[in-house]
Design a protein around this motif. Sequence first.
Motif, PDB file in Angstrom:
ATOM      1  N   ARG A 112      -1.169 -14.585  10.131  1.00 21.54           N
ATOM      2  CA  ARG A 112      -0.413 -14.337  11.371  1.00 21.54           C
ATOM      3  C   ARG A 112      -0.775 -12.971  11.945  1.00 21.54           C
ATOM      4  O   ARG A 112      -1.067 -12.832  13.131  1.00 21.54           O
TER       5      ARG A 112
ATOM      6  N   GLN B 298       6.162 -12.102  14.129  1.00 23.62           N
ATOM      7  CA  GLN B 298       6.930 -13.294  13.748  1.00 23.62           C
ATOM      8  C   GLN B 298       7.572 -13.920  14.989  1.00 23.62           C
ATOM      9  O   GLN B 298       7.602 -15.141  15.122  1.00 23.62           O
TER      10      GLN B 298
ATOM     11  N   LEU C  24       4.966 -15.877  17.070  1.00 25.20           N
ATOM     12  CA  LEU C  24       4.635 -17.160  16.446  1.00 25.20           C
ATOM     13  C   LEU C  24       5.805 -18.133  16.561  1.00 25.20           C
ATOM     14  O   LEU C  24       5.607 -19.320  16.830  1.00 25.20           O
TER      15      LEU C  24
ATOM     16  N   LEU D 194      -2.093 -20.561  14.934  1.00 26.14           N
ATOM     17  CA  LEU D 194      -2.922 -19.376  14.710  1.00 26.14           C
ATOM     18  C   LEU D 194      -4.399 -19.650  14.994  1.00 26.14           C
ATOM     19  O   LEU D 194      -5.254 -18.803  14.768  1.00 26.14           O
TER      20      LEU D 194
END
Length: 91
Positions: free
Chosen positions: A39, A46, A49, A82
């Motif tokens: 990531r 976070q 994503l 990703l």
Amino acid sequence: MNDLQQYLSKRKAADSVFSENYEEGYQSFKFGVLLKEARKDAGYTQLDLADKLHTQKSAISRIENHSEDVKLSTLEKFASALGKKLEIRLV
């Protein structure tokens, strides 16, 4: 043998439950670290994503920190977001 290896060796000798569960726990931890690094390498937080996956930041945190119980479909979505492909191998 470094300090960590010495500690683990002593702990495994003294604690049979720790010893029995160590390898499985370590693999889960290592997998979570790999997800987190992927990531970060992709340049996402976070929250970034989570937005991309239409979920909450806490869900991404759970995946990265408690990766022992994650659905395969979730991991595929994580990897795809990703720009990666998930590969599973039995060795």
